[in-house]
Motif scaffolding. Structure first.
Motif, short mmCIF file in Angstrom:
data_model
loop_
_atom_site.label_atom_id
_atom_site.label_comp_id
_atom_site.label_asym_id
_atom_site.label_seq_id
_atom_site.Cartn_x
_atom_site.Cartn_y
_atom_site.Cartn_z
N VAL A 244 0.85 -1.20 0.00
CA VAL A 244 0.00 0.00 0.00
C VAL A 244 0.88 1.25 0.00
CG1 VAL A 244 -1.78 1.28 1.23
CG2 VAL A 244 -1.82 -1.22 1.25
N ARG A 245 1.88 1.27 0.85
CA ARG A 245 2.75 2.45 0.96
C ARG A 245 3.47 2.74 -0.35
NH1 ARG A 245 8.00 3.14 2.55
NH2 ARG A 245 8.20 0.92 3.00
N GLN A 246 3.87 1.69 -1.05
CA GLN A 246 4.59 1.85 -2.31
C GLN A 246 3.68 2.08 -3.51
OE1 GLN A 246 6.86 -1.77 -2.29
NE2 GLN A 246 8.11 -1.13 -0.54
N GLY A 247 2.37 2.02 -3.29
CA GLY A 247 1.43 2.29 -4.35
C GLY A 247 1.11 1.12 -5.26
N ASP A 248 1.50 -0.09 -4.86
CA ASP A 248 1.17 -1.27 -5.67
C ASP A 248 -0.33 -1.55 -5.65
OD1 ASP A 248 3.87 -1.60 -6.20
OD2 ASP A 248 4.18 -2.95 -4.49
N VAL A 249 -0.98 -1.24 -4.54
CA VAL A 249 -2.44 -1.35 -4.43
C VAL A 249 -2.96 -0.05 -3.80
CG1 VAL A 249 -2.54 -3.87 -4.27
CG2 VAL A 249 -2.22 -2.53 -2.18
N LEU A 250 -4.22 0.24 -4.07
CA LEU A 250 -4.83 1.45 -3.52
C LEU A 250 -5.04 1.33 -2.02
CD1 LEU A 250 -6.40 4.12 -3.55
CD2 LEU A 250 -8.38 2.86 -4.42
N ALA A 251 -5.47 0.17 -1.57
CA ALA A 251 -5.81 -0.01 -0.16
C ALA A 251 -5.65 -1.46 0.24
CB ALA A 251 -7.24 0.46 0.12
N ALA A 252 -5.52 -1.68 1.54
CA ALA A 252 -5.47 -3.03 2.12
C ALA A 252 -6.65 -3.19 3.06
CB ALA A 252 -4.18 -3.24 2.88
N VAL A 253 -7.22 -4.39 3.10
CA VAL A 253 -8.27 -4.73 4.04
C VAL A 253 -7.66 -5.67 5.07
CG1 VAL A 253 -10.58 -5.70 4.36
CG2 VAL A 253 -9.98 -4.55 2.20
N TYR A 254 -7.64 -5.23 6.32
CA TYR A 254 -7.08 -6.06 7.38
C TYR A 254 -7.69 -5.63 8.70
CZ TYR A 254 -3.57 -9.51 8.77
OH TYR A 254 -2.94 -10.65 9.20
N ASP A 255 -7.26 -6.27 9.81
CA ASP A 255 -7.90 -5.93 11.08
C ASP A 255 -7.28 -4.67 11.67
OD1 ASP A 255 -6.12 -6.50 13.53
OD2 ASP A 255 -5.94 -8.39 12.44
N ALA A 256 -8.13 -3.90 12.35
CA ALA A 256 -7.73 -2.59 12.88
C ALA A 256 -6.58 -2.70 13.87
CB ALA A 256 -8.93 -1.91 13.52
N PHE A 257 -6.53 -3.76 14.63
CA PHE A 257 -5.48 -3.93 15.64
C PHE A 257 -4.11 -3.99 14.98
CE2 PHE A 257 -2.71 -6.53 18.30
CZ PHE A 257 -2.85 -5.93 19.53
N GLU A 258 -3.98 -4.79 13.91
CA GLU A 258 -2.68 -4.94 13.24
C GLU A 258 -2.27 -3.67 12.51
OE1 GLU A 258 -0.58 -7.28 13.54
OE2 GLU A 258 -1.80 -8.78 14.57
N ILE A 259 -3.22 -2.99 11.87
CA ILE A 259 -2.89 -1.76 11.17
C ILE A 259 -2.45 -0.68 12.16
CG2 ILE A 259 -3.80 0.10 9.72
CD1 ILE A 259 -5.61 -1.92 8.37
N SER A 260 -3.14 -0.59 13.30
CA SER A 260 -2.76 0.39 14.32
C SER A 260 -1.35 0.14 14.84
CB SER A 260 -3.76 0.35 15.48
OG SER A 260 -5.04 0.75 15.06
N ARG A 261 -1.01 -1.12 15.07
CA ARG A 261 0.33 -1.47 15.53
C ARG A 261 1.39 -1.06 14.49
NH1 ARG A 261 2.05 -6.34 15.99
NH2 ARG A 261 3.67 -5.77 17.44
N TYR A 262 1.06 -1.27 13.23
CA TYR A 262 1.99 -0.92 12.15
C TYR A 262 2.25 0.58 12.13
CZ TYR A 262 3.68 -0.40 7.30
OH TYR A 262 4.39 -0.08 6.17
N LEU A 263 1.20 1.37 12.24
CA LEU A 263 1.36 2.83 12.18
C LEU A 263 2.04 3.37 13.44
CD1 LEU A 263 -2.03 3.86 10.54
CD2 LEU A 263 0.23 3.74 9.48
N LYS A 264 1.85 2.73 14.58
CA LYS A 264 2.55 3.13 15.80
C LYS A 264 4.04 2.82 15.69
CE LYS A 264 -1.34 2.66 19.01
NZ LYS A 264 -1.92 1.86 20.13
N LYS A 265 4.35 1.73 15.01
CA LYS A 265 5.75 1.35 14.83
C LYS A 265 6.45 2.29 13.85
CE LYS A 265 8.63 -2.67 13.73
NZ LYS A 265 8.62 -4.11 13.31
N TYR A 266 5.70 2.74 12.84
CA TYR A 266 6.26 3.63 11.82
C TYR A 266 5.39 4.88 11.72
CZ TYR A 266 8.46 -0.80 10.45
OH TYR A 266 9.14 -1.99 10.46
N PRO A 267 5.47 5.78 12.68
CA PRO A 267 4.58 6.95 12.70
C PRO A 267 4.75 7.87 11.49
CG PRO A 267 6.31 7.15 14.36
CD PRO A 267 6.36 5.75 13.85
N SER A 268 5.93 7.91 10.90
CA SER A 268 6.15 8.79 9.75
C SER A 268 5.35 8.33 8.52
CB SER A 268 7.64 8.85 9.40
OG SER A 268 8.12 7.57 9.02
#
Length: 320
Positions: A244-268
């Motif tokens: 998603v970050r690299q633009g290979d797909v427009l969006a990802a569908v996944y659980d909110a818990f895992e996505i939140s952890r990812y963004l906390k790990k990489y806040p930038s």
């Protein structure tokens, strides 16, 4: 010269002294024999130790388990009796770590909220938990349960109607939410700017490529949300989010818990990515049970009901 009477007195005195000395030695010997057993007993006695505090008690998998007689085993339903006779509850886990649900620590010890839950289930059932961690996907965990290779799956398993055709599910013990991770640049390119824009509706109407983790329930969730979009499968969540970050797909569908952890790990990454939690779309996590073990499934529901508060505390300890 010593007179006759003097010699006689001396002999009598000598006999008296010898008698006293002999009696004293005998008494000392007797006392020594009487004291010896006491000393031996004292030497053989173990040191007195303090009781082990509750916090130092053995873990669930080391606890003393009941031993069942043949007569006792006959009183249980067959699907329960089989497990009690074996002495082990076979538990399937996905082979990749999903912190904090299940993961190997630095010493290789299996830990996590699902591991604790499975260990406690086995303990309450009266057996040990045996973890089988060979499944290459969450769907393969379901396969192992459905074929009877294992008794249950406790592996952050989403409850779905499709999976319920093949296994028995317990009641949900955890409720997560479905979510979207969206590439901000691509979203801006397909729609108007503004705070009132609904990303979900916009992607449903104009989006093209949606990412999912292959072999998970989210393949089905994504088809329901985006039936007209092309679905791109990734081997794991890390590669999905990077896609998603690299633009290979427009969006990802996944659980909110895992996505939140990812963004906390990489806040930038929040500059490039948008997180949207879908509050109307639940992801109920439950235990998958061998379809031939109906009574075990009912026992699981009873356990989850009676241990609800303890399960919640365990989840909170892992910040879930």
């Amino acid at each position: 010269m010593i007179g006759k009477y003097d010699r006689l007195a001396f002999c009598l005195l000598l006999v008296l002294v010898i008698g006293i000395f002999t009696t004293s030695c005998a008494s000392m010997t007797q006392q020594a024999h009487q004291l010896a057993p006491e000393k031996q007993a004292h030497a053989a006695s173990p040191a007195v130790t303090s009781p082990i505090p509750a916090s130092s008690a053995a873990p669930a998998d080391k606890a003393e388990l009941p031993v069942y007689t043949e007569e006792q085993l006959k009183t249980y339903p067959e699907d329960i009796r089989d497990i009690l006779s074996r002495g082990k509850l076979r538990v399937a886990l996905y082979q990749e770590d999903r912190y904090p649900f299940f993961y190997a620590d630095d010493q290789g010890v299996l830990r996590g909220s699902d591991v604790d839950l499975a260990n406690d289930i086995a303990l309450k059932l009266g057996v040990q938990a045996e973890f089988i961690r060979t499944a290459a996907s969450f769907n393969e965990v379901i396969n192992q349960v459905s074929t009877g290779e294992v008794d249950i799956g406790v592996s952050k398993l989403s409850m779905t109607l499709e999976r319920a055709k093949r296994v028995l599910f317990s009641d949900a013990y955890l409720n997560l939410k479905q979510a979207l991770l969206i590439n901000r640049l691509q979203l801006a390119a397909i729609g108007e700017k503004g705070d009132d824009v609904d990303p979900l509706a916009l992607i449903q109407g104009r989006g093209e490529r949606i990412g999912i983790v292959a072999g998970t329930s989210y393949a089905g969730f994504a088809r329901e949300l985006f039936p007209n979009q092309n679905q791109v499968g990734y081997p794991n969540s890390a590669q999905l989010f990077d896609g998603v970050r690299q633009g290979d797909v427009l969006a990802a569908v996944y659980d909110a818990f895992e996505i939140s952890r990812y963004l906390k790990k990489y806040p930038s990454y929040s500059l490039q990515l948008q997180f949207v939690q879908l509050d109307d779309h639940d992801d109920d996590i439950a235990i998958a049970v061998d379809p031939k073990r109906y009574h075990l499934q009912q026992w699981m529901n009873t356990y989850l009901h009676m241990e609800k508060k303890e399960i919640q505390k365990r989840l909170e300890n892992y910040d879930i």
